[in-house]
Write a protein that holds these residues in place. Structure first.
Motif, PDB file in Angstrom:
ATOM      1  N   ALA A 168       0.811  -1.224   0.000  1.00 41.32           N
ATOM      2  CA  ALA A 168       0.000   0.000   0.000  1.00 41.32           C
ATOM      3  C   ALA A 168       0.843   1.272   0.000  1.00 41.32           C
ATOM      4  CB  ALA A 168      -0.980  -0.008   1.174  1.00 41.32           C
ATOM      5  N   PRO A 169       1.918   1.369   0.797  1.00 38.82           N
ATOM      6  CA  PRO A 169       2.699   2.604   0.760  1.00 38.82           C
ATOM      7  C   PRO A 169       3.296   2.889  -0.625  1.00 38.82           C
ATOM      8  CG  PRO A 169       3.256   1.361   2.719  1.00 38.82           C
ATOM      9  CD  PRO A 169       2.402   0.474   1.864  1.00 38.82           C
ATOM     10  N   LEU A 170       3.484   1.840  -1.419  1.00 42.92           N
ATOM     11  CA  LEU A 170       4.005   2.018  -2.772  1.00 42.92           C
ATOM     12  C   LEU A 170       2.892   2.301  -3.779  1.00 42.92           C
ATOM     13  CD1 LEU A 170       6.560  -0.951  -2.898  1.00 42.92           C
ATOM     14  CD2 LEU A 170       7.034   1.457  -2.427  1.00 42.92           C
ATOM     15  N   GLY A 171       1.657   2.177  -3.337  1.00 42.43           N
ATOM     16  CA  GLY A 171       0.525   2.364  -4.241  1.00 42.43           C
ATOM     17  C   GLY A 171       0.340   1.191  -5.190  1.00 42.43           C
ATOM     18  N   LEU A 172       0.817   0.012  -4.803  1.00 45.63           N
ATOM     19  CA  LEU A 172       0.785  -1.141  -5.703  1.00 45.63           C
ATOM     20  C   LEU A 172      -0.171  -2.255  -5.274  1.00 45.63           C
ATOM     21  CD1 LEU A 172       4.609  -1.480  -6.472  1.00 45.63           C
ATOM     22  CD2 LEU A 172       2.813  -0.559  -7.961  1.00 45.63           C
ATOM     23  N   ASN A 173      -0.798  -2.129  -4.101  1.00 50.45           N
ATOM     24  CA  ASN A 173      -1.631  -3.249  -3.660  1.00 50.45           C
ATOM     25  C   ASN A 173      -2.827  -3.476  -4.579  1.00 50.45           C
ATOM     26  OD1 ASN A 173      -2.718  -0.877  -2.577  1.00 50.45           O
ATOM     27  ND2 ASN A 173      -3.521  -1.921  -0.781  1.00 50.45           N
ATOM     28  N   GLN A 174      -3.403  -2.413  -5.139  1.00 48.22           N
ATOM     29  CA  GLN A 174      -4.533  -2.601  -6.061  1.00 48.22           C
ATOM     30  C   GLN A 174      -4.076  -3.272  -7.356  1.00 48.22           C
ATOM     31  OE1 GLN A 174      -7.726  -2.389  -5.442  1.00 48.22           O
ATOM     32  NE2 GLN A 174      -7.104  -1.840  -3.376  1.00 48.22           N
ATOM     33  N   ARG A 175      -2.899  -2.915  -7.807  1.00 48.61           N
ATOM     34  CA  ARG A 175      -2.376  -3.503  -9.046  1.00 48.61           C
ATOM     35  C   ARG A 175      -2.170  -5.006  -8.901  1.00 48.61           C
ATOM     36  NH1 ARG A 175       3.363  -2.171 -11.969  1.00 48.61           N
ATOM     37  NH2 ARG A 175       3.098  -3.641 -13.658  1.00 48.61           N
ATOM     38  N   TYR A 176      -1.758  -5.431  -7.722  1.00 47.58           N
ATOM     39  CA  TYR A 176      -1.429  -6.843  -7.520  1.00 47.58           C
ATOM     40  C   TYR A 176      -2.512  -7.652  -6.815  1.00 47.58           C
ATOM     41  CZ  TYR A 176       3.173  -5.645  -9.214  1.00 47.58           C
ATOM     42  OH  TYR A 176       4.210  -5.220 -10.001  1.00 47.58           O
ATOM     43  N   ARG A 177      -3.656  -7.051  -6.527  1.00 50.13           N
ATOM     44  CA  ARG A 177      -4.726  -7.774  -5.837  1.00 50.13           C
ATOM     45  C   ARG A 177      -5.200  -8.979  -6.655  1.00 50.13           C
ATOM     46  NH1 ARG A 177      -6.651  -6.808  -1.479  1.00 50.13           N
ATOM     47  NH2 ARG A 177      -6.029  -4.633  -1.444  1.00 50.13           N
ATOM     48  N   GLN A 178      -5.522  -8.772  -7.916  1.00 50.03           N
ATOM     49  CA  GLN A 178      -6.004  -9.881  -8.746  1.00 50.03           C
ATOM     50  C   GLN A 178      -4.916 -10.940  -8.964  1.00 50.03           C
ATOM     51  OE1 GLN A 178      -7.590  -8.872 -12.593  1.00 50.03           O
ATOM     52  NE2 GLN A 178      -8.413 -10.930 -12.913  1.00 50.03           N
ATOM     53  N   PRO A 179      -3.672 -10.562  -9.322  1.00 47.44           N
ATOM     54  CA  PRO A 179      -2.637 -11.591  -9.447  1.00 47.44           C
ATOM     55  C   PRO A 179      -2.410 -12.378  -8.148  1.00 47.44           C
ATOM     56  CG  PRO A 179      -1.904  -9.578 -10.513  1.00 47.44           C
ATOM     57  CD  PRO A 179      -3.184  -9.252  -9.782  1.00 47.44           C
ATOM     58  N   ALA A 180      -2.507 -11.700  -7.014  1.00 49.49           N
ATOM     59  CA  ALA A 180      -2.342 -12.407  -5.736  1.00 49.49           C
ATOM     60  C   ALA A 180      -3.453 -13.433  -5.540  1.00 49.49           C
ATOM     61  CB  ALA A 180      -2.328 -11.416  -4.575  1.00 49.49           C
ATOM     62  N   CYS A 181      -4.665 -13.060  -5.894  1.00 47.43           N
ATOM     63  CA  CYS A 181      -5.800 -13.981  -5.772  1.00 47.43           C
ATOM     64  C   CYS A 181      -5.638 -15.168  -6.727  1.00 47.43           C
ATOM     65  CB  CYS A 181      -7.110 -13.240  -6.032  1.00 47.43           C
ATOM     66  SG  CYS A 181      -8.557 -14.209  -5.593  1.00 47.43           S
ATOM     67  N   ILE A 182      -5.162 -14.901  -7.935  1.00 48.70           N
ATOM     68  CA  ILE A 182      -4.921 -15.989  -8.902  1.00 48.70           C
ATOM     69  C   ILE A 182      -3.832 -16.921  -8.376  1.00 48.70           C
ATOM     70  CG2 ILE A 182      -4.041 -16.499 -11.223  1.00 48.70           C
ATOM     71  CD1 ILE A 182      -5.500 -13.880 -12.128  1.00 48.70           C
ATOM     72  N   ALA A 183      -2.762 -16.358  -7.828  1.00 44.38           N
ATOM     73  CA  ALA A 183      -1.696 -17.182  -7.252  1.00 44.38           C
ATOM     74  C   ALA A 183      -2.231 -18.024  -6.096  1.00 44.38           C
ATOM     75  CB  ALA A 183      -0.543 -16.295  -6.778  1.00 44.38           C
ATOM     76  N   ALA A 184      -3.087 -17.430  -5.275  1.00 44.66           N
ATOM     77  CA  ALA A 184      -3.701 -18.164  -4.165  1.00 44.66           C
ATOM     78  C   ALA A 184      -4.564 -19.312  -4.695  1.00 44.66           C
ATOM     79  CB  ALA A 184      -4.526 -17.218  -3.304  1.00 44.66           C
ATOM     80  N   GLN A 185      -5.286 -19.053  -5.762  1.00 44.97           N
ATOM     81  CA  GLN A 185      -6.127 -20.107  -6.361  1.00 44.97           C
ATOM     82  C   GLN A 185      -5.254 -21.247  -6.892  1.00 44.97           C
ATOM     83  OE1 GLN A 185      -9.745 -20.100  -6.408  1.00 44.97           O
ATOM     84  NE2 GLN A 185      -9.091 -22.216  -6.661  1.00 44.97           N
ATOM     85  N   HIS A 186      -4.111 -20.917  -7.490  1.00 41.97           N
ATOM     86  CA  HIS A 186      -3.176 -21.955  -7.951  1.00 41.97           C
ATOM     87  C   HIS A 186      -2.697 -22.809  -6.778  1.00 41.97           C
ATOM     88  CE1 HIS A 186      -3.063 -20.841 -12.122  1.00 41.97           C
ATOM     89  NE2 HIS A 186      -2.531 -19.650 -11.883  1.00 41.97           N
ATOM     90  N   LEU A 187      -2.411 -22.157  -5.662  1.00 46.34           N
ATOM     91  CA  LEU A 187      -2.022 -22.918  -4.472  1.00 46.34           C
ATOM     92  C   LEU A 187      -3.139 -23.862  -4.048  1.00 46.34           C
ATOM     93  CD1 LEU A 187      -0.227 -20.182  -2.331  1.00 46.34           C
ATOM     94  CD2 LEU A 187       0.806 -22.240  -3.280  1.00 46.34           C
ATOM     95  N   LEU A 188      -4.362 -23.351  -4.013  1.00 40.24           N
ATOM     96  CA  LEU A 188      -5.489 -24.212  -3.633  1.00 40.24           C
ATOM     97  C   LEU A 188      -5.668 -25.370  -4.595  1.00 40.24           C
ATOM     98  CD1 LEU A 188      -8.346 -21.785  -2.502  1.00 40.24           C
ATOM     99  CD2 LEU A 188      -6.994 -23.329  -1.099  1.00 40.24           C
ATOM    100  N   ASN A 189      -5.475 -25.105  -5.879  1.00 40.31           N
ATOM    101  CA  ASN A 189      -5.647 -26.143  -6.890  1.00 40.31           C
ATOM    102  C   ASN A 189      -4.615 -27.260  -6.756  1.00 40.31           C
ATOM    103  OD1 ASN A 189      -7.788 -24.692  -7.907  1.00 40.31           O
ATOM    104  ND2 ASN A 189      -6.638 -23.807  -9.610  1.00 40.31           N
ATOM    105  N   SER A 190      -3.526 -26.994  -6.048  1.00 43.38           N
ATOM    106  CA  SER A 190      -2.501 -28.018  -5.856  1.00 43.38           C
ATOM    107  C   SER A 190      -2.924 -29.067  -4.821  1.00 43.38           C
ATOM    108  CB  SER A 190      -1.191 -27.372  -5.429  1.00 43.38           C
ATOM    109  OG  SER A 190      -1.252 -26.923  -4.084  1.00 43.38           O
ATOM    110  N   LEU A 191      -3.988 -28.797  -4.082  1.00 42.22           N
ATOM    111  CA  LEU A 191      -4.452 -29.736  -3.055  1.00 42.22           C
ATOM    112  C   LEU A 191      -5.349 -30.808  -3.659  1.00 42.22           C
ATOM    113  CD1 LEU A 191      -5.273 -27.219  -0.192  1.00 42.22           C
ATOM    114  CD2 LEU A 191      -3.292 -28.737  -0.343  1.00 42.22           C
ATOM    115  N   THR A 192      -5.331 -31.959  -3.032  1.00 44.58           N
ATOM    116  CA  THR A 192      -6.185 -33.064  -3.462  1.00 44.58           C
ATOM    117  C   THR A 192      -7.625 -32.736  -3.132  1.00 44.58           C
ATOM    118  OG1 THR A 192      -4.403 -34.567  -2.857  1.00 44.58           O
ATOM    119  CG2 THR A 192      -6.560 -35.545  -3.181  1.00 44.58           C
ATOM    120  N   THR A 193      -8.511 -32.955  -4.078  1.00 49.97           N
ATOM    121  CA  THR A 193      -9.936 -32.685  -3.819  1.00 49.97           C
ATOM    122  C   THR A 193     -10.596 -33.928  -3.223  1.00 49.97           C
ATOM    123  OG1 THR A 193      -9.763 -32.165  -6.191  1.00 49.97           O
ATOM    124  CG2 THR A 193     -11.424 -31.039  -4.982  1.00 49.97           C
ATOM    125  N   ASN A 194     -11.586 -33.644  -2.394  1.00 46.94           N
ATOM    126  CA  ASN A 194     -12.379 -34.695  -1.705  1.00 46.94           C
ATOM    127  C   ASN A 194     -11.505 -35.513  -0.855  1.00 46.94           C
ATOM    128  OD1 ASN A 194     -14.551 -33.565  -2.978  1.00 46.94           O
ATOM    129  ND2 ASN A 194     -14.659 -35.131  -4.537  1.00 46.94           N
TER     130      ASN A 194
END
Length: 194
Positions: A168-194
């Motif tokens: 936030a102090p760099l003014g970059l958190n909005q720019r990276y919010r969506q990429p961070a969420c996508i990266a988080a989703q990739h992490l979740l996708n690495s887990l075994t389902t069910n």
């Protein structure tokens, strides 16, 4: 019920000012002079209402960790019984729940804990609770995943979460919010389902 005493009211004002200063200047840079200026009170009044610097830090840590716990418990209690991970990501990475000032205060407390054993223990406990809770949420949606995988993904999500709002102090958190969420989703996708 009567109204709060002047001491309680002033203490809250001082803590609010200290919180803002810590987010802006870090714990070490948040001098009593800065807190006094931010609160609109004289330094002598700050000391009168909250005591010395150590007392002020202790009050802030108590307040931040208690508020954090209450908000986090409220968030967990609101999670649905199924697909909890989707809601977890929304909570961690959406604008709606973002609080860069809070993250900057937490990070300052974590940084300062290197030289304060009591603070270090409190922050370790706080971090472990956060990590354990996220690991349990992940396990509820991915019960067949290995514990070490759940813990690794939990740590990855937490790392992304803290890093995002720390920009936030760099003014970059909005720019990276969506990429961070996508990266988080990739992490979740690495887990075994069910």
């Amino acid at each position: 019920m009567g109204r709060p005493s002047k001491k309680e009211e002033r203490t809250e004002e001082i803590l609010d000012a200290f919180y803002r200063c810590v987010a802006r200047y870090g714990l070490d840079g948040s001098t009593l002079e800065r807190v006094a200026e931010e609160s609109g009170l004289k330094r002598s009044l700050v000391r009168h209402f909250v005591g010395n610097r150590e007392a002020l830090e202790s009050l802030l840590v108590d307040r931040v960790l208690e508020q954090s716990l209450q908000q986090w418990r409220g968030f967990i209690d609101a999670l649905p019984a199924r697909n909890r991970c989707d809601h977890l990501l929304q909570g961690l990475f959406s604008d709606q729940y973002s609080d860069a000032e809070y993250i900057l205060v937490i990070e300052s407390l974590i940084f300062s804990s290197a030289r304060d054993k009591v603070l270090r223990l409190r922050m370790q406990e706080w971090m472990q609770r956060f990590t354990d809770d996220i690991t349990l949420i992940l396990k509820s949606d991915h019960p067949k995943s290995a514990d070490q995988d759940l813990e690794a993904v939990s740590f990855g999500l937490i790392s992304l979460y803290f890093n995002l709002d720390s920009l936030a102090p760099l003014g970059l958190n909005q720019r990276y919010r969506q990429p961070a969420c996508i990266a988080a989703q990739h992490l979740l996708n690495s887990l075994t389902t069910n």
